[in-house]
Design a protein around this motif. Structure first.
Motif, mmCIF file in Angstrom:
data_model
loop_
_atom_site.group_PDB
_atom_site.id
_atom_site.type_symbol
_atom_site.label_atom_id
_atom_site.label_comp_id
_atom_site.label_asym_id
_atom_site.label_seq_id
_atom_site.Cartn_x
_atom_site.Cartn_y
_atom_site.Cartn_z
ATOM 1 N N SER A 406 8.357 -7.194 13.718
ATOM 2 C CA SER A 406 9.530 -6.541 13.147
ATOM 3 C C SER A 406 10.093 -5.478 14.088
ATOM 4 C CB SER A 406 9.197 -5.922 11.788
ATOM 5 O OG SER A 406 8.987 -6.934 10.832
ATOM 6 N N LEU A 420 14.487 1.619 11.319
ATOM 7 C CA LEU A 420 13.141 1.384 10.795
ATOM 8 C C LEU A 420 12.976 2.067 9.432
ATOM 9 C CD1 LEU A 420 10.747 1.747 13.858
ATOM 10 C CD2 LEU A 420 12.235 -0.143 13.227
ATOM 11 N N GLU A 422 15.195 2.535 7.243
ATOM 12 C CA GLU A 422 16.047 1.910 6.218
ATOM 13 C C GLU A 422 15.658 0.490 5.865
ATOM 14 O OE1 GLU A 422 20.120 1.984 7.514
ATOM 15 O OE2 GLU A 422 20.162 4.177 7.559
ATOM 16 N N VAL A 423 14.977 -0.211 6.754
ATOM 17 C CA VAL A 423 14.842 -1.667 6.594
ATOM 18 C C VAL A 423 14.036 -2.014 5.331
ATOM 19 C CG1 VAL A 423 12.755 -1.908 7.999
ATOM 20 C CG2 VAL A 423 14.400 -3.803 7.844
ATOM 21 N N GLU A 424 14.399 -3.118 4.753
ATOM 22 C CA GLU A 424 13.835 -3.527 3.456
ATOM 23 C C GLU A 424 12.943 -4.735 3.678
ATOM 24 O OE1 GLU A 424 16.985 -4.414 0.757
ATOM 25 O OE2 GLU A 424 15.643 -5.390 -0.664
ATOM 26 N N LEU A 425 11.636 -4.483 3.743
ATOM 27 C CA LEU A 425 10.683 -5.552 4.061
ATOM 28 C C LEU A 425 9.962 -6.013 2.799
ATOM 29 C CD1 LEU A 425 9.278 -4.115 7.408
ATOM 30 C CD2 LEU A 425 11.224 -5.638 7.056
ATOM 31 N N THR A 426 9.222 -7.103 2.944
ATOM 32 C CA THR A 426 8.487 -7.653 1.790
ATOM 33 C C THR A 426 7.436 -6.663 1.302
ATOM 34 O OG1 THR A 426 6.931 -8.710 3.306
ATOM 35 C CG2 THR A 426 8.731 -10.059 2.465
ATOM 36 N N TYR A 427 7.374 -6.514 -0.006
ATOM 37 C CA TYR A 427 6.310 -5.713 -0.595
ATOM 38 C C TYR A 427 5.809 -6.304 -1.900
ATOM 39 C CZ TYR A 427 3.984 -2.452 -3.600
ATOM 40 O OH TYR A 427 3.079 -1.916 -4.472
ATOM 41 N N ALA A 428 4.526 -6.527 -1.958
ATOM 42 C CA ALA A 428 3.758 -6.721 -3.180
ATOM 43 C C ALA A 428 2.366 -6.230 -2.795
ATOM 44 C CB ALA A 428 3.738 -8.190 -3.611
ATOM 45 N N TYR A 431 0.229 -7.563 0.123
ATOM 46 C CA TYR A 431 0.843 -7.783 1.433
ATOM 47 C C TYR A 431 1.255 -6.525 2.183
ATOM 48 C CZ TYR A 431 0.947 -12.415 -0.505
ATOM 49 O OH TYR A 431 0.565 -13.589 -1.082
ATOM 50 N N ALA A 434 4.862 -0.088 -0.635
ATOM 51 C CA ALA A 434 6.275 0.072 -0.984
ATOM 52 C C ALA A 434 7.026 0.764 0.153
ATOM 53 C CB ALA A 434 6.408 0.848 -2.285
ATOM 54 N N LYS A 435 6.345 1.711 0.794
ATOM 55 C CA LYS A 435 6.874 2.239 2.061
ATOM 56 C C LYS A 435 6.112 1.514 3.158
ATOM 57 C CE LYS A 435 7.595 6.704 -0.101
ATOM 58 N NZ LYS A 435 6.787 7.795 -0.644
ATOM 59 N N LEU A 438 6.686 0.106 8.923
ATOM 60 C CA LEU A 438 7.928 0.359 9.677
ATOM 61 C C LEU A 438 8.708 1.511 9.083
ATOM 62 C CD1 LEU A 438 7.468 -2.665 10.799
ATOM 63 C CD2 LEU A 438 9.878 -2.402 11.394
ATOM 64 N N GLY B 302 10.252 -1.029 -3.276
ATOM 65 C CA GLY B 302 10.602 -0.598 -1.926
ATOM 66 C C GLY B 302 11.882 0.226 -1.896
ATOM 67 N N ASN B 305 11.495 3.689 -3.528
ATOM 68 C CA ASN B 305 10.802 4.669 -2.704
ATOM 69 C C ASN B 305 11.699 5.242 -1.613
ATOM 70 O OD1 ASN B 305 7.674 5.132 -3.007
ATOM 71 N ND2 ASN B 305 8.101 3.065 -3.743
ATOM 72 N N ARG B 306 12.468 4.382 -0.966
ATOM 73 C CA ARG B 306 13.364 4.877 0.089
ATOM 74 C C ARG B 306 14.491 5.720 -0.506
ATOM 75 N NH1 ARG B 306 12.706 -0.117 1.345
ATOM 76 N NH2 ARG B 306 14.881 -0.748 1.228
ATOM 77 N N THR B 329 14.759 -8.187 -0.597
ATOM 78 C CA THR B 329 13.560 -8.766 0.016
ATOM 79 C C THR B 329 12.388 -8.692 -0.968
ATOM 80 O OG1 THR B 329 14.346 -7.908 2.121
ATOM 81 C CG2 THR B 329 12.058 -8.666 2.031
ATOM 82 N N ILE B 331 8.385 -10.636 -2.305
ATOM 83 C CA ILE B 331 7.270 -11.541 -2.010
ATOM 84 C C ILE B 331 6.358 -11.588 -3.215
ATOM 85 C CG2 ILE B 331 5.828 -9.703 -0.985
ATOM 86 C CD1 ILE B 331 4.878 -11.863 1.078
ATOM 87 N N ASP B 401 4.896 -13.432 4.929
ATOM 88 C CA ASP B 401 5.424 -12.063 4.962
ATOM 89 C C ASP B 401 5.936 -11.712 6.348
ATOM 90 O OD1 ASP B 401 2.775 -12.249 5.875
ATOM 91 O OD2 ASP B 401 2.190 -10.278 5.124
ATOM 92 N N ASP B 405 9.780 -10.745 6.917
ATOM 93 C CA ASP B 405 10.037 -9.389 7.411
ATOM 94 C C ASP B 405 10.927 -9.411 8.653
ATOM 95 O OD1 ASP B 405 8.562 -8.239 5.410
ATOM 96 O OD2 ASP B 405 7.070 -7.318 6.723
ATOM 97 N N SER B 406 10.633 -10.304 9.574
ATOM 98 C CA SER B 406 11.449 -10.351 10.789
ATOM 99 C C SER B 406 12.866 -10.813 10.480
ATOM 100 C CB SER B 406 10.807 -11.272 11.833
ATOM 101 O OG SER B 406 9.634 -10.689 12.338
ATOM 102 N N MET B 409 14.617 -7.900 9.011
ATOM 103 C CA MET B 409 14.995 -6.954 10.061
ATOM 104 C C MET B 409 16.256 -7.447 10.782
ATOM 105 S SD MET B 409 14.502 -4.093 11.514
ATOM 106 C CE MET B 409 12.920 -3.267 11.656
ATOM 107 N N HIS B 412 19.182 -6.846 8.598
ATOM 108 C CA HIS B 412 19.544 -5.427 8.581
ATOM 109 C C HIS B 412 20.632 -5.152 9.624
ATOM 110 C CE1 HIS B 412 18.918 -1.043 8.444
ATOM 111 N NE2 HIS B 412 18.998 -1.105 9.751
#
Lengths: 550, 550
Positions: A406, A420, A422-428, A431, A434-435, A438, B302, B305-306, B329, B331, B401, B405-406, B409, B412
């Motif tokens: 990433s 970095l 701001e980006v919204e990545l996979t979260y559960a 995996y 939540a933060k 990145l 996610g 939190n941001r 995003t 998962i 994931d 994620d990539s 990104m 984004h």
């Protein structure tokens, strides 16, 4: 009709010919390979020696026969191109039986690769000193390591291949020694991260010899003796040389095709050489470095494969597709850990005088309340003026590849630490968090940029001036009891705001540390709000191993 | 001095207060939470019920006491904010014992979250029908499922929480039924991918009931009877409702703070409501959708939190930091698989009339010659005019994931498929392939864009017109023997170029398929070069499960 000759049949060359045929059914395409095999799994060779890959046939991704059947390609193995006549547009080929012939071309693609660097040291050609480039090399090393009598093996060179070899030699139960002339292995990593990789190697039984330069080899019975510059010696049943690679381009030398002073092929952004209709790619060429600017030599499989596609497109369509630039993204497995990097490290940025700011975080691979979370250590570097991400290094059991991928994607776009954050990545929970790591890297960098977190490097904690500074450990009692820094005083973060700040001398600067940097940050914020001068030691005690504190 | 009230103490609210205190030691900060717990692991609740998370205490990330000790925060649980007077700048609070009081503010942050949607169906309030939002709900469900007498549990609603609940109920050995009114579960995924997730659920014993709408519940002995629109019924010892969520914002209704018609809070890009000094975040607000434009409701941890960080920054510094937009995003773990998505899917793009092109690839998680590689199925959508990536979905055992994620990104940065083709990601045999799945997705899209791969959707293979079309299977004999499409003829890809192309009628269009699409592409290229009209069925036989072909 096009008649295309391709020199070198591994990653770049093999990709090029397959793509060329898909684009053009009519062209005559001949692939020359000096060795007996094409399109073999060069990145898999150490793992075949180590036994993770059990079948030798798995190393052979394509054969001349399979290439013929699927793509109607004329693949000639054991065929070494020894000279190029760019005026006549022909190459001279030497077969393994000594026969010579020439072959003309309308287009020529050079993908000769790189060969192991063999330093001119006395005794270097002893039969028990081998290096690893191709399948025959692999067969030779495997035959040696499988001998009952082979017990001690020395790998010389702590680059990627050297470290992978060392791991695989341990896997098959050999006494394994890894010799590196520099103070640390693996140049893409800065010393804090390299130290952690070294720790993993040592933990699994590799005898690491850092800062040791071999200057001579001699024989003693059935063993080789390595003589170091220090006067020390080491005996081995087998030595694997993995000092580095150099372009295998001697046959190009007098062709009029431009090489640099180290024999590497010079190409433009379209992967064309200075000679019309001659293209080059792979481990033998120089490319542009995305962060540092200037040219770089990055002998990696990923760029070679993508270059193959570009060469085929440009050759076939006569179009000007560009190979942009490289980040040098890389990863390696080191026993239970993965270590990966992208972009520039601190050392390479210092070398070109580029301004940078490092940050460190130690996030978990996923939510800690879900079983199986493991810790990562991440170092990231950014430009303190533009906030552009300049590079990152990560090490841990899991999610190292995910994190660095990433970051590499962000760097592809010249992204900043704000991206970095701001980006919204996979979260559960199984995996990530939540933060995500990145996001956390972005948050920490932003805190520095926005003046919220005055910071210090770990080195500063080891060299405080007690007349002007206080080293404050804000961890819990149990952590402090286990291990602490010299000259530190201890007030747990939660106790600070219950009056204990008054124990601190306001005239001195407070350097705050905790385990990873989070509680240190909270304590620093508190102290600043109370009028103290305070800075947080980035990375916390988790970096201490890199400074000899265990 | 600031006096900041925060309503709602889970992801968004908890992040906000911690950040606020780090920024401002002096402010008075009060956090109201209607439930007995703050900052609990809401994403972990199903896994505690299922036993993966064994200790209940792990769900409680912070407590009022820990917040007080570390951040000097006034956290009031069991305290429900029931009204807001934005003119007087005060809120009315109802405690669990029924006491009321008001609390004034200089700044107000609304993070009330979303609550389970409970449809107005006859019998919906039967005691054996529960839903899952918080720790008390979890305790209740866990108590019920742990009863000896509980054998059959029905989950109603195939969203993320419903699927995670179903998996966890199977894990503890219950007969688990998952009811979904729509034809497929999990709206973020298109039907081809949703079908694969459904397959994984069925394989592990979940009784899937798709397209079944519950219209009434009744009691029969100790069981609940679900009555479906179809007239069918189903008995259960326990029903878990997971139909969806709605914002928990009734207390805001008459405050002058703007809500939309479904009760969701409207904020500007700085997360400010229409009322000065009132901010909102989390599952109760509407945000901008990065791909579709317009507003979206994305109740995920996610973004919440941001957003907490942004609210704290904007409130404290009075600065105008923006929460840009969301990709959605997401998962989830489904037994041995992970399924993830980012951006828009085909259905949502169709709904807004946005042009798109899908591609499918089935790469391996890492080099196949290294042990342990597993297959991924990836669907990616891009804009056929701008080439911008619009969304991606992936399913597989590993690297799902990492891939998403990539892509997230890249999205984004509003990246294109050309960026995916160029990006330089980590590669070593245990982690990826030299051409990473992202590169492959970019390559396939480029082949389509550049006219090199005329393509067809899988549906077309099921509906050929034999008078004008030929369905050509180019797989190997063994694959064809196992399973093939009706009306297909078989010529293996390697045999095509050995004369067998002549068996094909040049006046007809050839639809080519293989297992994943690669050999189909090679055959299509060959046929095109020989003057045939040919198209490659994207995704190949691996998509057939989604069309009822097993």
């Amino acid at each position: 009709m096009k008649k295309i000759l391709v020199v070198g049949g591994v990653a770049g060359g093999a990709t090029t010919v397959a793509r060329l045929r898909r684009l053009d059914e009519e062209a005559q395409i001949i692939l020359f390979e000096r060795d007996p095999y094409v399109s073999f799994a060069n990145c898999g060779l150490p793992y075949y020696i180590g036994g993770s890959i059990t079948e030798r046939s798995k190393l052979l991704l394509q054969t001349p026969e399979s290439f013929k059947a699927r793509f109607n390609l004329d693949v000639r193995v054991n065929s070494k191109v020894v000279a190029i006549d760019t005026k006549k547009q022909e190459v001279s080929v030497e077969e393994s039986d000594g026969k010579h012939y020439t072959e003309s071309y309308t287009h020529l693609v050079l993908s000769p690769g790189a060969k192991p660097f063999v330093p001119p040291i006395k005794g270097i050609d002893l039969p028990r000193i081998l290096s690893l480039r191709n399948v025959p090399d692999t067969d030779k090393i495997k035959e040696m390591v499988d001998l009952q009598s082979t017990k001690d093996v020395v790998v010389i060179g702590g680059g990627f291949i050297g470290v992978e070899m060392a791991e695989n030699l341990v896997e098959i139960g050999l006494n394994t020694h890894l010799v590196e002339a520099a103070p640390h292995i693996l140049a893409p990593f800065d010393s804090e991260i390299a130290t952690m990789i070294e720790g993993e190697l040592s933990k699994h039984g590799v005898n690491l010899m850092l800062g040791k330069k071999a200057i001579e080899f001699s024989e003693e019975g059935n063993q080789v003796v390595i003589h170091f510059e220090t006067g020390e010696t080491l005996k081995a049943d087998l030595i694997v040389l993995a000092i580095g690679v150099q372009p295998d381009t001697q046959f190009i030398a007098n062709s009029g095709i431009n090489l640099d002073e180290r024999g590497r092929i010079l190409v433009d952004e379209h992967l064309q050489t200075n000679v019309p209709n001659v293209y080059a790619l792979g481990d033998a060429i120089m490319v542009d470095h995305r962060v540092l600017g200037g040219k770089a030599h990055i002998p990696l499989a990923g760029p070679a494969n993508r270059q193959g596609r570009i060469v085929a497109n440009n050759l076939h369509f006569d179009k000007k597709e560009s190979f942009t630039s490289v980040l040098g993204t890389s990863i390696l497995k080191v026993f239970d850990l993965a270590a990966a990097a992208t972009g520039s490290n601190e050392r390479s940025l210092q070398a070109v005088g580029r301004a940078y700011q490092p940050i460190y975080i130690h996030p978990n691979s996923h939510a800690t309340y879900y079983p199986g979370a493991t810790a990562l250590t991440i170092k990231m570097l950014y430009d303190p003026n533009t906030y552009e991400v300049l590079g990152a290094q990560a090490i841990g059991q899991n999610s190292v590849d995910k994190f660095i991928d990433s970051v590499a994607m962000a760097m592809h776009f010249k992204g900043t630490v704000y991206d970095l954050a701001e980006v919204e990545l996979t979260y559960a929970p199984p995996y990530s968090s939540a933060k995500s790591p990145l996001n956390m890297a972005g948050f920490v960098a932003r805190n520095i940029i926005e003046g919220l977190m005055p910071h210090a490097r770990f080195e500063e904690a080891l060299n405080i001036d007690p007349s002007k500074q206080i080293l404050l450990d804000v961890r819990d009692d149990a952590e402090v009891a286990e291990r602490k820094l010299e000259q530190s005083i201890h007030i747990a973060v939660n106790e600070l705001r219950h009056g204990r700040e008054n124990e601190l001398d306001k005239s001195k600067e407070i350097l705050v540390y905790c385990a990873v940097g989070v509680r240190g940050y909270i304590a620093t914020r508190y102290l600043l709000s109370k009028g103290f001068k305070a800075r947080n030691i980035m990375g916390g005690m988790k970096l201490s191993g890199g400074y000899g504190i265990q």
